[in-house]
Design a protein around this motif. Structure first.
Motif, PDB file in Angstrom:
ATOM      1  N   GLU A  47      16.440 -23.036   4.002  1.00  0.00           N
ATOM      2  CA  GLU A  47      15.362 -23.744   4.732  1.00  0.00           C
ATOM      3  C   GLU A  47      14.773 -24.819   3.805  1.00  0.00           C
ATOM      4  O   GLU A  47      14.648 -24.586   2.599  1.00  0.00           O
ATOM      5  CB  GLU A  47      14.261 -22.721   5.076  1.00  0.00           C
ATOM      6  N   LYS A 127      12.315 -24.707  14.096  1.00  0.00           N
ATOM      7  CA  LYS A 127      11.705 -23.382  13.859  1.00  0.00           C
ATOM      8  C   LYS A 127      10.609 -23.065  14.876  1.00  0.00           C
ATOM      9  O   LYS A 127       9.689 -23.876  15.086  1.00  0.00           O
ATOM     10  CB  LYS A 127      11.143 -23.350  12.435  1.00  0.00           C
ATOM     11  N   PRO A 131       4.937 -19.415  10.369  1.00  0.00           N
ATOM     12  CA  PRO A 131       3.923 -18.533   9.787  1.00  0.00           C
ATOM     13  C   PRO A 131       2.767 -19.320   9.173  1.00  0.00           C
ATOM     14  O   PRO A 131       2.821 -20.544   9.061  1.00  0.00           O
ATOM     15  CB  PRO A 131       4.702 -17.797   8.694  1.00  0.00           C
ATOM     16  N   HIS A 144      -0.286 -21.176   2.960  1.00  0.00           N
ATOM     17  CA  HIS A 144       1.016 -21.269   3.640  1.00  0.00           C
ATOM     18  C   HIS A 144       0.744 -22.040   4.933  1.00  0.00           C
ATOM     19  O   HIS A 144       0.345 -21.467   5.938  1.00  0.00           O
ATOM     20  CB  HIS A 144       1.572 -19.863   3.924  1.00  0.00           C
ATOM     21  N   GLU A 146       2.423 -23.994   7.196  1.00  0.00           N
ATOM     22  CA  GLU A 146       3.479 -24.508   8.091  1.00  0.00           C
ATOM     23  C   GLU A 146       2.910 -25.008   9.417  1.00  0.00           C
ATOM     24  O   GLU A 146       3.421 -25.951  10.001  1.00  0.00           O
ATOM     25  CB  GLU A 146       4.541 -23.443   8.336  1.00  0.00           C
ATOM     26  N   CYS A 172      13.939 -18.675   8.476  1.00  0.00           N
ATOM     27  CA  CYS A 172      13.005 -17.846   7.709  1.00  0.00           C
ATOM     28  C   CYS A 172      12.224 -16.832   8.539  1.00  0.00           C
ATOM     29  O   CYS A 172      12.732 -15.809   8.941  1.00  0.00           O
ATOM     30  CB  CYS A 172      12.084 -18.735   6.882  1.00  0.00           C
ATOM     31  N   ASN A 173      10.954 -17.137   8.848  1.00  0.00           N
ATOM     32  CA  ASN A 173      10.107 -16.158   9.531  1.00  0.00           C
ATOM     33  C   ASN A 173      10.698 -15.705  10.872  1.00  0.00           C
ATOM     34  O   ASN A 173      10.441 -14.579  11.317  1.00  0.00           O
ATOM     35  CB  ASN A 173       8.707 -16.764   9.735  1.00  0.00           C
ATOM     36  N   ARG A 175      13.446 -14.580  11.346  1.00  0.00           N
ATOM     37  CA  ARG A 175      14.315 -13.418  11.165  1.00  0.00           C
ATOM     38  C   ARG A 175      13.555 -12.100  11.287  1.00  0.00           C
ATOM     39  O   ARG A 175      14.157 -11.042  11.407  1.00  0.00           O
ATOM     40  CB  ARG A 175      15.040 -13.479   9.809  1.00  0.00           C
ATOM     41  N   ARG A 176      12.245 -12.155  11.206  1.00  0.00           N
ATOM     42  CA  ARG A 176      11.452 -10.921  11.311  1.00  0.00           C
ATOM     43  C   ARG A 176      11.235 -10.521  12.769  1.00  0.00           C
ATOM     44  O   ARG A 176      10.667  -9.472  13.047  1.00  0.00           O
ATOM     45  CB  ARG A 176      10.091 -11.109  10.637  1.00  0.00           C
ATOM     46  N   ASN A 197      12.521 -19.478   2.743  1.00  0.00           N
ATOM     47  CA  ASN A 197      11.693 -19.605   1.524  1.00  0.00           C
ATOM     48  C   ASN A 197      10.639 -18.528   1.678  1.00  0.00           C
ATOM     49  O   ASN A 197       9.661 -18.718   2.421  1.00  0.00           O
ATOM     50  CB  ASN A 197      10.966 -20.940   1.468  1.00  0.00           C
ATOM     51  N   THR A 198      10.801 -17.405   1.029  1.00  0.00           N
ATOM     52  CA  THR A 198       9.869 -16.299   1.222  1.00  0.00           C
ATOM     53  C   THR A 198       9.065 -16.053  -0.048  1.00  0.00           C
ATOM     54  O   THR A 198       9.609 -15.569  -1.049  1.00  0.00           O
ATOM     55  CB  THR A 198      10.628 -15.021   1.645  1.00  0.00           C
ATOM     56  N   PRO A 199       7.779 -16.398  -0.007  1.00  0.00           N
ATOM     57  CA  PRO A 199       6.957 -16.161  -1.203  1.00  0.00           C
ATOM     58  C   PRO A 199       6.972 -14.686  -1.592  1.00  0.00           C
ATOM     59  O   PRO A 199       6.992 -13.806  -0.730  1.00  0.00           O
ATOM     60  CB  PRO A 199       5.555 -16.585  -0.751  1.00  0.00           C
ATOM     61  N   ASN A 202       2.908 -11.606  -0.195  1.00  0.00           N
ATOM     62  CA  ASN A 202       2.607 -11.704   1.232  1.00  0.00           C
ATOM     63  C   ASN A 202       1.256 -12.389   1.396  1.00  0.00           C
ATOM     64  O   ASN A 202       0.260 -11.960   0.817  1.00  0.00           O
ATOM     65  CB  ASN A 202       2.570 -10.289   1.839  1.00  0.00           C
ATOM     66  N   ILE A 203       1.238 -13.445   2.217  1.00  0.00           N
ATOM     67  CA  ILE A 203      -0.031 -14.166   2.410  1.00  0.00           C
ATOM     68  C   ILE A 203      -1.034 -13.348   3.204  1.00  0.00           C
ATOM     69  O   ILE A 203      -2.224 -13.616   3.199  1.00  0.00           O
ATOM     70  CB  ILE A 203       0.200 -15.516   3.137  1.00  0.00           C
ATOM     71  N   ARG A 212       8.699  -6.803   0.051  1.00  0.00           N
ATOM     72  CA  ARG A 212       9.086  -8.133   0.547  1.00  0.00           C
ATOM     73  C   ARG A 212      10.606  -8.181   0.693  1.00  0.00           C
ATOM     74  O   ARG A 212      11.139  -8.680   1.668  1.00  0.00           O
ATOM     75  CB  ARG A 212       8.628  -9.232  -0.418  1.00  0.00           C
TER      76      ARG A 212
HETATM   77  N1  CDT Z   1       9.114 -19.938   5.163  1.00  0.00           N
HETATM   78  C1  CDT Z   1       8.707 -18.830   5.804  1.00  0.00           C
HETATM   79  O1  CDT Z   1       8.773 -18.744   7.033  1.00  0.00           O
HETATM   80  N2  CDT Z   1       8.182 -17.860   5.045  1.00  0.00           N
HETATM   81  C2  CDT Z   1       7.635 -16.671   5.634  1.00  0.00           C
HETATM   82  C3  CDT Z   1       6.487 -16.209   4.850  1.00  0.00           C
HETATM   83  C4  CDT Z   1       5.712 -15.295   5.648  1.00  0.00           C
HETATM   84  S1  CDT Z   1       4.448 -14.606   4.739  1.00  0.00           S
HETATM   85  C5  CDT Z   1       4.074 -13.264   5.724  1.00  0.00           C
HETATM   86  C6  CDT Z   1       8.658 -15.540   5.761  1.00  0.00           C
HETATM   87  O2  CDT Z   1       8.681 -14.913   6.813  1.00  0.00           O
HETATM   88  O3  CDT Z   1       9.375 -15.240   4.828  1.00  0.00           O
END
Ligand code: CDT
Length: 311
Positions: A47, A127, A131, A144, A146, A172-173, A175-176, A197-199, A202-203, A212
């Motif tokens: 991403e 996308k 998030p 964060h 976005e 990225c997000n 996929r959850r 890009n997953t920090p 967790n924010i 994570r």
């Molecule tokens: N880039 C991206 O979508 N990152 C999100 C961070 C979410 S923090 C809860 C992710 O789902 O990895």
């Protein structure tokens, strides 16, 4: 019978704020070359692969953040990568920040493009599950933004016919959210391509780092199994100017097993000779949608957003 094709996932280490796009694209091209050496037909890049993960920073003026976006496809910065991929006969997924002007209105999306091994642009995905927040929360460690820099994608979850089979994309997000993959699978997708890009932090909640990575793996493996599809997932990871992101780029088989996984937080190519028919028995049996789905009971999934309980 098996039908095999080599897929590669090109994980990127950090891209810093002051790195040039030219240098970053050169890294992508080096990994493309390595993937070619391994016989790959398809490569997945992350991403927002051309820049640092800029939604962690607060900007007010488009003049400050315009430089992170690409206009046109291929954009000028992408052209050397597109050319090399066509020379090698490699198809690819590439995530980037997209800017376009339509009827005088500027639109910005967090986008991926799918390019065939013959160099044809098969299509884009924008996308959907963005998030974070639109306004800064006031803590630079956890910003964060976005929702500040991108509109919600307006293309749904398209699926594209390729020489490897029907392919879908997400970012990225996305996929959850199981809805992402099931929607693509109902359109016939047998391969899911995604970048992230997953920090590391967790924010939303102070959870341990191992969770994570666990939630990342859990999302990929369940998506693969529950849809009888391959999943190719590419991270941008490591510490970007002090902001850490997880690695764990993976290729997951339709049986829900991670068959290969990156071990570094740097530029790293992983690859696997995928049996593209492996998911057929799953899609024919336990997840035979036509036989077993009960959409008459799934109304809340498309009919509501939050939880609604009977009184
Ligand atoms: N880039 C991206 O979508 N990152 C999100 C961070 C979410 S923090 C809860 C992710 O789902 O990895």
């Amino acid at each position: 019978m098996s039908r095999k094709q080599v897929f590669a996932v090109a994980q990127m280490g950090p891209v810093h704020l002051n790195d040039t796009k030219e240098a970053t694209v050169a890294r992508l091209m080096e990994m493309l070359q390595e993937a070619h050496g391994r016989g790959a037909r398809w490569v997945v890049f992350p991403e927002l692969a051309l820049t640092t993960f800029f939604p962690r920073y607060v900007y007010d003026d488009p003049a400050e953040y315009d430089r992170f976006y690409e206009e046109g496809l291929p954009s000028p910065a992408m052209i050397p990568l597109f050319d090399l991929a066509r020379t090698f006969g490699i198809g690819f997924y590439l995530g980037y920040a997209e800017k376009l002007v339509e009827n005088g209105i500027v639109h910005r999306f967090n986008t991926s493009v799918l390019v065939s091994p013959t160099g044809e642009i098969l299509g884009k995905y924008r996308k959907i599950h963005l998030p974070g927040t639109k306004d800064p929360i006031g803590d630079p460690e956890f910003e964060h933004l976005e929702k500040r820099y991108f509109e919600v994608g307006d293309m749904g979850f398209p699926v594209f016919k390729t020489d490897a089979g029907p392919m879908g994309m997400c970012i990225c997000n996305d996929r959850r959210w199981p809805e992402t993959f099931r929607t693509m699978a109902l359109r016939g997708a047998q391969i899911f391509m995604l970048g992230y890009n997953t920090p590391t932090r967790n924010i939303h909640h102070n959870e341990p780092v191992h969770l994570r990575e666990h939630h990342h793996r859990l999302s990929l493996e369940s998506a693969a199994y529950q849809n009888g599809a391959w999943v190719m997932a590419a991270a941008k990871c490591g510490s970007e100017d002090g902001f850490a992101m997880i690695g764990g780029s993976s290729i997951v088989s339709p049986t829900g097993e991670t068959v290969t996984r990156a071990v570094t937080e740097e530029d790293e190519v992983i690859s696997y000779n995928c049996d593209l028919d492996l998911g057929a028995y799953i899609r024919r049996s336990v997840f035979n949608f036509a036989k077993h789905r009960r959409p008459e009971f799934y109304g809340p999934i498309t009919g509501q957003v939050g939880v609604e309980m009977d009184p």
